[in-house]
Each structure stands twice: as C-alpha cells, then as structure tokens.
Design an enzyme around this catalytic site. Structure first.
Site, PDB file in Angstrom:
ATOM      1  N   THR A 277      67.634  57.668   9.379  1.00 20.95           N
ATOM      2  CA  THR A 277      67.582  56.773   7.872  1.00 20.95           C
ATOM      3  C   THR A 277      66.263  55.934   8.209  1.00 20.95           C
ATOM      4  O   THR A 277      65.872  55.819   9.206  1.00 20.95           O
ATOM      5  CB  THR A 277      68.623  56.138   7.721  1.00 20.95           C
TER       6      THR A 277
ATOM      7  N   ALA B 138      69.526  54.011  13.091  1.00 19.58           N
ATOM      8  CA  ALA B 138      69.460  52.976  12.040  1.00 19.58           C
ATOM      9  C   ALA B 138      68.326  51.848  12.467  1.00 19.58           C
ATOM     10  O   ALA B 138      68.209  51.664  13.538  1.00 19.58           O
ATOM     11  CB  ALA B 138      70.976  52.217  12.222  1.00 19.58           C
TER      12      ALA B 138
ATOM     13  N   VAL C 192      69.205  52.785  17.873  1.00 15.93           N
ATOM     14  CA  VAL C 192      68.184  51.685  17.181  1.00 15.93           C
ATOM     15  C   VAL C 192      66.897  52.342  17.002  1.00 15.93           C
ATOM     16  O   VAL C 192      66.206  52.607  17.932  1.00 15.93           O
ATOM     17  CB  VAL C 192      68.442  50.627  18.248  1.00 15.93           C
ATOM     18  N   LYS C 193      66.632  52.335  15.779  1.00 11.17           N
ATOM     19  CA  LYS C 193      65.302  52.830  15.461  1.00 11.17           C
ATOM     20  C   LYS C 193      64.214  51.645  15.496  1.00 11.17           C
ATOM     21  O   LYS C 193      64.445  50.495  14.644  1.00 11.17           O
ATOM     22  CB  LYS C 193      65.379  53.389  13.958  1.00 11.17           C
ATOM     23  N   VAL C 194      63.222  51.584  16.284  1.00 10.27           N
ATOM     24  CA  VAL C 194      62.546  50.455  16.355  1.00 10.27           C
ATOM     25  C   VAL C 194      61.066  50.889  15.995  1.00 10.27           C
ATOM     26  O   VAL C 194      60.489  51.820  16.374  1.00 10.27           O
ATOM     27  CB  VAL C 194      62.581  49.865  17.901  1.00 10.27           C
TER      28      VAL C 194
END
Ligand code: E4P
Length: 218
Positions: free
Chosen positions: A27, A60, A86-88
């Site tokens: 997402t 996310a 964790v999308k960084v």
C-alpha cells in the site's frame, strides 16, 4: 516469483486472495487516500483488516522523513500485526532507519527506487525488499525493465538477500518481463494479474470441449 497486489481496496485483496496465488500486499498513502481512508486511526484499522485477509507480508508506509520519526512510526506499525513490513522512502534518513530496523529484526521495504545505486545502498543497509518503480520510469521515456536487470545483476554479484520487488506495474507484459529477469516479487494491480489468465485459444478450445461433451451426452 511472489505476487503482491498493490492496492488498499479490500474487495480486490479478497478477490486476489481467493485465487490462491497471493503472497502479500503493498500500500502507499496515495492508495489509502484513493479508498477514502484518512486519519491515523482509520489507516491503522485498515492495515489490520488487510492483514486479516492475507497470509503474507503487508507493506505499510511511514510518513515521517527523519530517522527518529521513521523508527517511531515503524515500531508502531509492526506492533499492529506480525505481517507488517515497514515501507521506508529512499532518502538518507530512510537508509539509516532501514539499517536500524534490520539490526532489530524488523522487515523493511525501501520504496521510491529509481536507480541501481539507490537499490545498492538499500541492500547494503539490509532492506528486506527494494521497490523499483518501473512504470514511472517508462512514463518518462526511460526503461524500467532495464533497471530490474541491472539490480538483479548487482544483487547476484554480491549474494545480497534483499528481494527485488518490482513495483509500479502497468500491465501483464511487465509481469512477464520481470519473471524472465528474475525479479523476486511483483506488486501489481489485480487487473494485470487477471490479464495473465486470458488467451483467445483457451476460450475457443474450452467452448469446443464443452460443445463436444454436450453432443456426446445427448
Ligand atoms: C509500490 O509499492 C507503489 O505502491 C506502487 O507500485 C506505485 O505505483 P504507481 O506508479 O502506479 O503509483
């Protein structure tokens, strides 16, 4: 190759899951906004709902752009569900945070990758996934698939475990090209996965089989 769907639409995620070939979901804030999911409470609840539908990784994305903020947000996100990744973003503070997360057993997806150099840095920092946006590269008259090839070669040269998650997929041929090169994952709108199902000779062949069955069983 793993298949992720790139959407925050629960119906699409359910449909992809029901096909039995879904390995995860990605997402981003734009996809959340597209579904009308706004405000941190609603966004958090939505991530939980997605995790209840799928069995694989769910990316996310953090909103913070400084190390402390990214780490704080990332920890809150992973506390929601064990499937959260964790999308960084690919920025220097993001690279520092990816290094921190990898040392602390937290999975990451480094997003907004547009060059082999960015991919190399994210892999060095220990990212679980890197997301090269191939469609957006094609959109500016460059070649997104070539970037996937370059990254594949670099990661293979050094046995990086970071997975290449080809993102910004625009159609079924992107999926096929990524599979030929050896991308580890594609994240794609559901319609591109469903396009892989179709072939006119399949439809013609099936119609003939069913008609012949009917004739033989009159
Ligand atoms: C990846 O994780 C992104 O969410 C996505 O693939 C971006 O795709 P777009 O270029 O279609 O917005």
């Amino acid at each position: 190759m793993k298949f992720f769907v790139d959407t925050a639409n629960l119906k699409e995620i359910e449909e992809a899951q029901s096909l039995g070939i879904l390995d995860g979901v990605t997402t981003n804030p734009s996809l959340m906004a597209k579904e009308g999911i706004t405000g941190s409470k609603n966004i958090i609840n939505h991530y939980k709902k997605i995790c209840e539908i799928v069995t694989g990784d769910v990316s996310a994305e953090v909103i913070s752009t400084d190390f402390d903020g990214i780490v704080k947000e990332g920890k809150e996100l992973v506390a929601l569900h064990e499937q959260i990744v964790v999308k960084v973003p690919m920025i220097s503070e993001g690279i520092k945070a990816i290094k921190y997360f990898s040392e602390n057993g937290i999975k990451t997806n480094c997003t907004l990758i547009f060059s082999a150099g960015q991919a190399l840095l994210a892999a060095k920092a220990g990212a679980t996934y890197i997301s090269p946006f191939i469609g957006r590269i094609d959109d500016i008259s460059s070649n997104g698939i070539e970037l996937i090839s370059e990254i594949r070669m670099i990661f293979d040269n050094y046995n990086f475990e970071t997975e290449i998650l080809a993102a910004s997929i625009r159609g079924p041929m992107h999926i096929i090209d990524c599979a030929k090169i050896g991308a580890d994952v594609v994240t794609t709108p559901l319609k591109s996965i469903k396009s892989l199902l179709n072939h006119p000779l399949t439809d013609i062949g099936l119609e003939k089989f069913l008609n012949d069955y009917k004739k033989g069983n009159k």
